[in-house]
Write a protein that holds these residues in place. Structure first.
Motif, PDB file in Angstrom:
ATOM      1  N   GLY A  69       0.931  -1.486  -0.289  1.00  0.00           N
ATOM      2  CA  GLY A  69       0.037  -0.271   0.094  1.00  0.00           C
ATOM      3  C   GLY A  69       0.914   1.102  -0.356  1.00  0.00           C
ATOM      4  N   GLU A  70       1.812   0.925   0.674  1.00  0.00           N
ATOM      5  CA  GLU A  70       2.836   2.327   0.841  1.00  0.00           C
ATOM      6  C   GLU A  70       3.805   2.418  -0.490  1.00  0.00           C
ATOM      7  N   ASP A  80       1.033   4.460  -2.887  1.00  0.00           N
ATOM      8  CA  ASP A  80       0.976   4.995  -2.854  1.00  0.00           C
ATOM      9  C   ASP A  80       1.825   6.647  -3.085  1.00  0.00           C
ATOM     10  N   LYS A  91      -5.087  -1.577  -2.421  1.00  0.00           N
ATOM     11  CA  LYS A  91      -4.503  -1.968  -1.609  1.00  0.00           C
ATOM     12  C   LYS A  91      -5.687  -2.028  -0.057  1.00  0.00           C
ATOM     13  N   GLY A 114      -2.767  -4.518   0.961  1.00  0.00           N
ATOM     14  CA  GLY A 114      -2.162  -3.075   0.703  1.00  0.00           C
ATOM     15  C   GLY A 114      -0.964  -3.480   2.586  1.00  0.00           C
ATOM     16  N   ILE A 159      -6.478   1.449  -7.037  1.00  0.00           N
ATOM     17  CA  ILE A 159      -6.074   0.977  -5.816  1.00  0.00           C
ATOM     18  C   ILE A 159      -6.681   1.132  -4.319  1.00  0.00           C
ATOM     19  N   LYS A 160      -7.306   2.107  -4.651  1.00  0.00           N
ATOM     20  CA  LYS A 160      -8.107   2.905  -3.854  1.00  0.00           C
ATOM     21  C   LYS A 160      -8.994   1.698  -3.252  1.00  0.00           C
TER      22      LYS A 160
END
Length: 397
Positions: free
Chosen positions: A80-81, A84, A111, A115, A106-107
């Motif tokens: 997840g990091e 982003d 994730k 994530g 992604i959201k």
């Protein structure tokens, strides 16, 4: 007592500790991963495991990677990091609408499922299970379509490729995944009789010209809504398609003029009858501007506007189109089927595939053939029937 690893590459030792009266045992290895370029001091890394054998194997793999120059330092960064970071840092040359789409995937999907997984620990089976779950029915709702799963894969794969380039992982675990098969959707263009009924049904409609021009040019909805007068050349009889009207993919997103799907403007030469319709529409728009007076606002010089010069809303155009086609017995027809109707009519009227490809703005002629190949097959069958009749007529002489 610490056990020294082979050839001085590291040390392995057993560790024991007691917490809350409970004894814990594990094995640990330390090795030199390199030297800090600033201080020149050794960079020490630690490997842990339940058994001595497990740690020894991990140590061997790490030191072999150091020797071969493929070593990547362990990282606590999660998937997840990294996603982003990738979305915010590495998409500078990507269209804003595409970036928004990536961030949504992604959201909403990646994730929530993966994530929290450490980036370096992400493997192919984990990703494959994620793809499989996306396609499953849940709570009575159908799973995502194969096309959507493929799009999500595309986002994740791109992000992992960049992680390789950044030296965070050695390989892309999404490479070996199997994606669901995408079935080619059937197209349902209007036939000649339905086209006749459609043209009769839109007579006098507020969007009559818009629907008619779309039907006989094959423009996409965003392209026809984003068409500006400076792109209509009445002298040359051409229309330049260079932009599309799109709504930003975010809550409260505004409508903006965006580049075309493939970033390649194209010039088409509509039938003179279509150009005459556009000429009459320009005169009607000028009259509308006079009626609106100071309220008129058309900063982008759009061909199709509302009564005070503002852009049209795609949802409204589509909703009213659906009412019309339902009235002629084609409730299944979509606005995009006007584009298909144009393509089929062009092929049947004798246009070669390359010309149809250019007019539609497809990337390749093979893609056009893939979509409309059934039409050319029908034409071949009709050609064979004509040849059969000709042969019979010759034999009867």
């Amino acid at each position: 007592m610490a056990k020294r690893a082979a050839k001085g590459t590291g040390t392995i030792r057993k560790r024991i500790t007691t917490r809350n009266g409970k004894k814990y045992e594990w094995w640990e290895a330390r090795y030199t991963a390199g030297y800090d370029p600033g201080t020149g001091k050794q960079i020490q890394r630690t490997i842990t495991g339940k058994t001595q054998k497990e740690v020894a194997q991990k140590l061997k793999a790490a030191t072999a990677a150091i020797d071969s120059g493929t070593y990547i330092a362990p990282s606590k960064q999660t998937v997840g990091e990294w996603l982003d970071t990738w979305a915010d840092t590495y998409l500078g040359g990507v269209k804003p609408f595409t970036v928004a789409s990536y961030k949504t995937q992604i959201k909403n999907h990646i994730k929530p499922a993966m994530g929290a997984v450490r980036l370096e620990a992400l493997d192919t089976p984990t990703i494959q299970r994620f793809y499989n779950e996306l396609g499953k029915e849940r709570d009575g709702k159908p799973g995502l379509s194969p096309k959507t799963v493929k799009n999500i894969h595309g986002v994740l794969h791109k992000a992992l490729q960049q992680a390789i380039a950044a030296g965070l992982i050695r390989y892309n675990p999404a490479d070996a995944c199997t994606l669901p098969r995408i079935e080619k959707a059937d197209i349902h263009p209007l036939d000649e009789l339905e086209t006749k009924y459609f043209l009769a049904a839109i007579k006098g409609h507020e969007f009559e010209t818009l629907y008619t021009v779309t039907l006989f040019t094959g423009m996409r909805e965003g392209e026809i809504l984003g068409l500006s007068w400076d792109c209509v050349n009445f002298t040359a009889g051409t229309v330049l398609i260079r932009q599309q009207l799109q709504k930003e993919k975010k809550k409260g997103g505004a409508y903006v003029l965006a580049p075309l799907k493939n970033d390649k403007p194209r010039s088409i030469s509509p039938a003179p009858w279509v150009m005459d319709i556009l000429r009459k529409h320009r005169a009607a728009q000028a009259a509308a501007q006079l009626r609106a007076g100071a309220l008129w606002r058309n900063p982008d010089n759009l061909v199709f506007t509302n009564e005070i010069g503002g852009h049209l809303v795609a949802w409204t155009v589509t909703k009213k189109f659906k009412r019309i086609v339902a009235g002629i017995g084609r409730p299944d027809a979509r606005f995009h089927d006007l584009r298909h109707s144009y393509a089929v009519a062009a092929i049947r009227s004798g246009d070669d595939i390359k010309t149809v490809q250019d007019n539609l703005g497809h990337a390749t002629a093979s893609f056009t053939l893939d979509v409309y190949g059934h039409v050319t097959d029908q034409m071949k069958q009709a050609s064979a029937a004509r040849m059969e009749n000709y042969i019979k007529s010759v034999l009867d002489l």
